[in-house]
Motif scaffolding. Structure first.
Motif, PDB file in Angstrom:
ATOM      1  N   ILE A   1      42.334  64.053  52.402  1.00 34.05           N
ATOM      2  CA  ILE A   1      42.973  64.902  51.404  1.00 34.05           C
ATOM      3  C   ILE A   1      41.876  65.724  50.748  1.00 34.05           C
ATOM      4  CG2 ILE A   1      44.203  64.957  49.206  1.00 34.05           C
ATOM      5  CD1 ILE A   1      45.603  62.379  50.047  1.00 34.05           C
ATOM      6  N   GLY A   2      42.007  67.041  50.784  1.00 32.99           N
ATOM      7  CA  GLY A   2      40.981  67.890  50.203  1.00 32.99           C
ATOM      8  C   GLY A   2      41.452  69.323  50.094  1.00 32.99           C
ATOM      9  N   HIS A   3      40.549  70.183  49.689  1.00 32.27           N
ATOM     10  CA  HIS A   3      40.881  71.599  49.565  1.00 32.27           C
ATOM     11  C   HIS A   3      41.192  72.165  50.950  1.00 32.27           C
ATOM     12  CE1 HIS A   3      40.482  75.887  48.675  1.00 32.27           C
ATOM     13  NE2 HIS A   3      40.625  75.570  47.400  1.00 32.27           N
ATOM     14  N   PRO A   4      42.204  73.024  51.076  1.00 29.65           N
ATOM     15  CA  PRO A   4      42.559  73.557  52.395  1.00 29.65           C
ATOM     16  C   PRO A   4      41.439  74.328  53.072  1.00 29.65           C
ATOM     17  CG  PRO A   4      43.798  74.640  50.624  1.00 29.65           C
ATOM     18  CD  PRO A   4      43.156  73.438  50.037  1.00 29.65           C
ATOM     19  N   ALA A   5      40.479  74.849  52.305  1.00 27.28           N
ATOM     20  CA  ALA A   5      39.365  75.588  52.899  1.00 27.28           C
ATOM     21  C   ALA A   5      38.458  74.696  53.738  1.00 27.28           C
ATOM     22  CB  ALA A   5      38.548  76.286  51.815  1.00 27.28           C
TER      23      ALA A   5
ATOM     24  N   LEU B   1      29.228  66.533  41.814  1.00 25.87           N
ATOM     25  CA  LEU B   1      29.603  65.558  42.827  1.00 25.87           C
ATOM     26  C   LEU B   1      29.573  66.189  44.218  1.00 25.87           C
ATOM     27  CD1 LEU B   1      32.609  63.706  41.164  1.00 25.87           C
ATOM     28  CD2 LEU B   1      30.404  62.704  41.749  1.00 25.87           C
ATOM     29  N   GLY B   2      28.953  65.501  45.151  1.00 27.08           N
ATOM     30  CA  GLY B   2      28.876  65.984  46.508  1.00 27.08           C
ATOM     31  C   GLY B   2      29.591  65.058  47.469  1.00 27.08           C
ATOM     32  N   PRO B   3      29.495  65.430  48.749  1.00 27.50           N
ATOM     33  CA  PRO B   3      28.741  66.557  49.304  1.00 27.50           C
ATOM     34  C   PRO B   3      29.474  67.881  49.105  1.00 27.50           C
ATOM     35  CG  PRO B   3      29.908  65.405  51.038  1.00 27.50           C
ATOM     36  CD  PRO B   3      30.139  64.612  49.787  1.00 27.50           C
ATOM     37  N   ALA B   4      28.967  68.935  49.753  1.00 27.20           N
ATOM     38  CA  ALA B   4      29.569  70.252  49.632  1.00 27.20           C
ATOM     39  C   ALA B   4      31.045  70.215  50.008  1.00 27.20           C
ATOM     40  CB  ALA B   4      28.820  71.247  50.523  1.00 27.20           C
ATOM     41  N   GLY B   5      31.848  70.990  49.271  1.00 24.47           N
ATOM     42  CA  GLY B   5      33.265  71.073  49.577  1.00 24.47           C
ATOM     43  C   GLY B   5      34.167  70.340  48.618  1.00 24.47           C
ATOM     44  N   THR B   6      33.609  69.613  47.641  1.00 23.63           N
ATOM     45  CA  THR B   6      34.439  68.935  46.654  1.00 23.63           C
ATOM     46  C   THR B   6      35.016  69.946  45.675  1.00 23.63           C
ATOM     47  OG1 THR B   6      32.587  68.597  45.132  1.00 23.63           O
ATOM     48  CG2 THR B   6      32.981  66.862  46.759  1.00 23.63           C
ATOM     49  N   TYR B   7      36.033  69.520  44.936  1.00 29.57           N
ATOM     50  CA  TYR B   7      36.573  70.371  43.876  1.00 29.57           C
ATOM     51  C   TYR B   7      35.523  70.563  42.782  1.00 29.57           C
ATOM     52  CZ  TYR B   7      41.127  69.965  46.085  1.00 29.57           C
ATOM     53  OH  TYR B   7      42.166  70.034  46.978  1.00 29.57           O
ATOM     54  N   SER B   8      34.703  69.562  42.548  1.00 27.10           N
ATOM     55  CA  SER B   8      33.605  69.698  41.594  1.00 27.10           C
ATOM     56  C   SER B   8      32.635  70.787  42.039  1.00 27.10           C
ATOM     57  CB  SER B   8      32.861  68.370  41.447  1.00 27.10           C
ATOM     58  OG  SER B   8      33.685  67.378  40.876  1.00 27.10           O
ATOM     59  N   HIS B   9      32.374  70.850  43.351  1.00 29.38           N
ATOM     60  CA  HIS B   9      31.496  71.889  43.898  1.00 29.38           C
ATOM     61  C   HIS B   9      32.063  73.271  43.595  1.00 29.38           C
ATOM     62  CE1 HIS B   9      29.462  73.730  47.727  1.00 29.38           C
ATOM     63  NE2 HIS B   9      28.926  74.159  46.615  1.00 29.38           N
ATOM     64  N   ARG B  10      33.362  73.439  43.734  1.00 24.55           N
ATOM     65  CA  ARG B  10      33.991  74.729  43.448  1.00 24.55           C
ATOM     66  C   ARG B  10      33.874  75.083  41.970  1.00 24.55           C
ATOM     67  NH1 ARG B  10      36.938  77.026  47.350  1.00 24.55           N
ATOM     68  NH2 ARG B  10      36.942  75.899  49.325  1.00 24.55           N
TER      69      ARG B  10
ATOM     70  N   ALA C   1      35.210  65.362  49.613  1.00 25.99           N
ATOM     71  CA  ALA C   1      34.377  65.844  50.719  1.00 25.99           C
ATOM     72  C   ALA C   1      33.945  64.706  51.631  1.00 25.99           C
ATOM     73  CB  ALA C   1      33.159  66.582  50.179  1.00 25.99           C
ATOM     74  N   ARG C   2      33.717  63.516  51.068  1.00 29.12           N
ATOM     75  CA  ARG C   2      33.391  62.353  51.903  1.00 29.12           C
ATOM     76  C   ARG C   2      34.575  62.018  52.811  1.00 29.12           C
ATOM     77  NH1 ARG C   2      28.293  62.294  52.622  1.00 29.12           N
ATOM     78  NH2 ARG C   2      27.027  61.764  50.807  1.00 29.12           N
ATOM     79  N   GLY C   3      35.775  62.144  52.276  1.00 31.70           N
ATOM     80  CA  GLY C   3      36.947  61.911  53.105  1.00 31.70           C
ATOM     81  C   GLY C   3      37.037  62.916  54.241  1.00 31.70           C
ATOM     82  N   VAL C   4      36.715  64.171  53.950  1.00 34.66           N
ATOM     83  CA  VAL C   4      36.704  65.206  54.985  1.00 34.66           C
ATOM     84  C   VAL C   4      35.681  64.865  56.062  1.00 34.66           C
ATOM     85  CG1 VAL C   4      36.155  67.635  55.448  1.00 34.66           C
ATOM     86  CG2 VAL C   4      37.583  67.021  53.484  1.00 34.66           C
ATOM     87  N   GLU C   5      34.509  64.391  55.664  1.00 30.69           N
ATOM     88  CA  GLU C   5      33.490  63.976  56.639  1.00 30.69           C
ATOM     89  C   GLU C   5      34.016  62.860  57.529  1.00 30.69           C
ATOM     90  OE1 GLU C   5      29.964  62.930  54.523  1.00 30.69           O
ATOM     91  OE2 GLU C   5      29.248  64.994  54.390  1.00 30.69           O
ATOM     92  N   ARG C   6      34.702  61.878  56.910  1.00 27.72           N
ATOM     93  CA  ARG C   6      35.251  60.768  57.690  1.00 27.72           C
ATOM     94  C   ARG C   6      36.254  61.292  58.721  1.00 27.72           C
ATOM     95  NH1 ARG C   6      35.782  56.838  58.988  1.00 27.72           N
ATOM     96  NH2 ARG C   6      37.188  55.439  57.863  1.00 27.72           N
ATOM     97  N   ALA C   7      37.099  62.245  58.315  1.00 25.61           N
ATOM     98  CA  ALA C   7      38.112  62.783  59.224  1.00 25.61           C
ATOM     99  C   ALA C   7      37.475  63.580  60.360  1.00 25.61           C
ATOM    100  CB  ALA C   7      39.089  63.652  58.443  1.00 25.61           C
ATOM    101  N   ARG C   8      36.373  64.260  60.089  1.00 30.11           N
ATOM    102  CA  ARG C   8      35.689  65.006  61.148  1.00 30.11           C
ATOM    103  C   ARG C   8      35.062  64.070  62.181  1.00 30.11           C
ATOM    104  NH1 ARG C   8      33.628  68.932  57.076  1.00 30.11           N
ATOM    105  NH2 ARG C   8      34.900  70.821  57.312  1.00 30.11           N
ATOM    106  N   GLU C   9      34.634  62.897  61.707  1.00 31.46           N
ATOM    107  CA  GLU C   9      33.944  61.953  62.575  1.00 31.46           C
ATOM    108  C   GLU C   9      34.902  61.049  63.350  1.00 31.46           C
ATOM    109  OE1 GLU C   9      31.645  59.922  59.706  1.00 31.46           O
ATOM    110  OE2 GLU C   9      30.165  61.534  59.446  1.00 31.46           O
TER     111      GLU C   9
ATOM    112  N   LEU D   1      46.469  68.046  53.560  1.00 36.38           N
ATOM    113  CA  LEU D   1      46.239  66.913  54.444  1.00 36.38           C
ATOM    114  C   LEU D   1      45.539  67.453  55.685  1.00 36.38           C
ATOM    115  CD1 LEU D   1      46.758  63.853  54.848  1.00 36.38           C
ATOM    116  CD2 LEU D   1      48.850  64.515  56.076  1.00 36.38           C
ATOM    117  N   LEU D   2      44.332  66.954  55.948  1.00 40.92           N
ATOM    118  CA  LEU D   2      43.481  67.474  57.012  1.00 40.92           C
ATOM    119  C   LEU D   2      43.203  66.384  58.034  1.00 40.92           C
ATOM    120  CD1 LEU D   2      40.933  69.135  54.554  1.00 40.92           C
ATOM    121  CD2 LEU D   2      42.785  70.313  55.752  1.00 40.92           C
TER     122      LEU D   2
END
Length: 269
Positions: free
Chosen positions: A139-143, A6-15, A124-132, A84-85
């Motif tokens: 909610i995602g991995h702290p890294a 599951l993508g994009p990069a940065g998901t728990y599945s990616h790890r 990771a999609r949520g992280v992308e939304r937060a960056r934009e 929480l990012l």
């Protein structure tokens, strides 16, 4: 080895996928696409989440494993530590995968009761939304924090024992009979009093421990189910072979799929 998850990069599945990949990781937007890509020979391995210690089974994964001709060759268990990012402390929406939102339900209700929740395809999609969008937190991995996203809070999962179980999917031809655990899908093709008991007794009579049993609709008609079963025994064992012979007899009007035997790897990261 070409691995898809599951993508994009940065998901728990990616790890989790990174623990078995030696030639990079590719991404798809759904578990169904991942399993299909492996079944069709596009990738050597697929890594899919199948069970979380808080929210239970991932239904899409179970259905995809029942529908396509693949095998399971490994289990990867990883602790889940949510952060929480956001770009800043003020936001009106929290976006993440539905499982991640559910795993942080109590935290969000206590600290952000008026913030709306948006389900997206992956953490990771949520992280992308937060960056934009500064009005969105993820909610995602702290890294995943960086110069744009701050770690507003860490370890926000409702239980410290939060962990996810991933299955490594391979072509059907690579199914193994060796391993400490085995996954099976059984479709009886019938329904009568005591049917499930017959299936379970086949294991109990041989002292085979079930680590999970899950019923899923067959899709054929209302009230018609198939059963996903994980056991602590390998297909190579005589007791497992005897149990499956009985189960196949019970499922004479349906089918039994032996996904394979495998061992477990624990990944911390």
């Amino acid at each position: 080895m070409q691995v898809v998850t599951l993508g994009p990069a940065g998901t728990y599945s990616h790890r989790a996928a990174g623990s078995i990949a030696d030639d990079g990781v590719s991404f798809r937007e759904s578990v169904t696409e991942i399993v299909a890509a492996v079944a069709d020979g596009e990738f050597d391995r697929g890594v899919v989440p199948v069970e979380n210690s808080i929210e239970g089974s991932v239904d899409e994964s179970l259905d995809a494993l029942a529908d396509r001709e693949v095998s399971v060759v490994q289990e990867v268990v990883s602790p889940i530590r949510h952060a929480l990012l956001a770009q800043g402390p003020a936001f009106s929406t929290v976006a993440s995968h539905p499982q991640a939102l559910a795993q942080c339900r109590e935290y969000l209700a206590e600290h952000y009761p008026d913030v709306s929740q948006e389900a997206v395809a992956s953490t990771a999609r949520g992280v992308e939304r937060a960056r934009e969008d500064a009005s969105v937190a993820a909610i995602g991995h702290p890294a995943n924090s960086d110069d744009t996203l701050q770690r507003i809070a860490e370890n926000i999962q409702d239980h410290d024992s939060n962990a996810t179980r991933f299955l490594v999917v391979a072509p059907e031809s690579e199914r193994s009979d060796a391993g400490g655990k085995t996954s099976i899908v059984a479709y009886p093709g019938a329904n009568y009093p005591g049917l499930l008991l017959e299936l379970l007794e086949s294991f109990a009579d041989r002292d085979i421990n079930l680590t999970r049993i899950e019923s899923r609709p067959s899709g054929r008609r209302l009230g018609d189910y198939c059963f996903h079963v994980d056991i602590e025994a390998g297909l190579y064992e005589a007791r497992t072979q005897a149990a499956l012979a009985e189960i196949e007899a019970v499922c004479a009007d349906g089918w039994v799929k032996r996904l394979g035997s495998y061992d477990t790897t624990h990944v911390v990261g």
